[in-house]
Design a protein around this motif. Structure first.
Motif, mmCIF file in Angstrom:
data_model
loop_
_atom_site.group_PDB
_atom_site.id
_atom_site.type_symbol
_atom_site.label_atom_id
_atom_site.label_comp_id
_atom_site.label_asym_id
_atom_site.label_seq_id
_atom_site.Cartn_x
_atom_site.Cartn_y
_atom_site.Cartn_z
ATOM 1 N N ARG A 6 70.105 -45.302 21.153
ATOM 2 C CA ARG A 6 69.444 -46.387 21.846
ATOM 3 C C ARG A 6 68.964 -47.373 20.870
ATOM 4 N N THR A 22 78.396 -52.625 18.629
ATOM 5 C CA THR A 22 78.880 -51.867 19.865
ATOM 6 C C THR A 22 80.258 -51.466 19.347
ATOM 7 N N LEU A 25 80.242 -48.132 17.332
ATOM 8 C CA LEU A 25 79.800 -46.870 18.031
ATOM 9 C C LEU A 25 81.102 -46.329 19.142
ATOM 10 N N GLU A 26 81.379 -47.550 19.749
ATOM 11 C CA GLU A 26 82.334 -47.200 20.976
ATOM 12 C C GLU A 26 83.739 -46.656 20.270
ATOM 13 N N ILE A 30 81.171 -42.943 21.078
ATOM 14 C CA ILE A 30 79.864 -43.121 21.474
ATOM 15 C C ILE A 30 79.788 -44.448 22.511
ATOM 16 N N LYS A 31 80.012 -44.209 23.772
ATOM 17 C CA LYS A 31 80.369 -45.122 24.764
ATOM 18 C C LYS A 31 79.020 -45.663 25.445
ATOM 19 N N LYS A 32 79.101 -46.872 25.731
ATOM 20 C CA LYS A 32 77.927 -47.505 26.484
ATOM 21 C C LYS A 32 77.780 -46.939 27.783
ATOM 22 N N THR A 37 72.032 -48.323 25.347
ATOM 23 C CA THR A 37 72.215 -46.879 25.395
ATOM 24 C C THR A 37 73.607 -46.614 25.207
ATOM 25 N N TYR A 38 73.924 -45.733 24.257
ATOM 26 C CA TYR A 38 75.291 -45.171 23.948
ATOM 27 C C TYR A 38 75.244 -43.745 24.014
ATOM 28 N N LYS A 39 76.213 -43.141 24.381
ATOM 29 C CA LYS A 39 76.392 -41.674 24.348
ATOM 30 C C LYS A 39 77.566 -41.110 24.074
#
Length: 89
Positions: A6, A22, A25-26, A30-32, A37-39
């Motif tokens: 986050r 973004t 991460l993606e 690690i997706k929004k 916030t990304y998980k």
């Protein structure tokens, strides 16, 4: 490893910095999941690489956007648990 990242940015006009961060991460899975916030579930090696790319992109950005906060949670459920509850008496 279950990972949550986050972060929030100040003065990110046109979301230029967020749009640079973004895909890092993606691209690693690690997706929004909501605003800032990304998980995802990634290996430790992937997480190390993603964090290096993330901070390199952050450092290379010429502003005016800047980081307000960064928070990360990573839980390796397969790692041996250490602590008072498992130490021999």
């Amino acid at each position: 490893m279950q990972t949550i990242v986050r972060f929030s940015l100040n003065r990110d006009k046109g979301s230029k910095l967020r749009n640079a961060l973004t895909p890092i991460l993606e691209g690693a899975g690690i997706k929004k999941v909501s605003t800032g916030t990304y998980k995802g579930d990634v290996t430790e090696a992937v997480l190390r690489n993603v964090l290096a790319q993330f901070w390199n992109a952050m450092g290379a950005h010429m502003g005016p956007a800047h980081l307000d906060h960064f928070w990360m949670y990573a839980d390796n459920e397969d790692a041996p648990k250490r602590g008072l509850e498992t130490d021999p008496v």
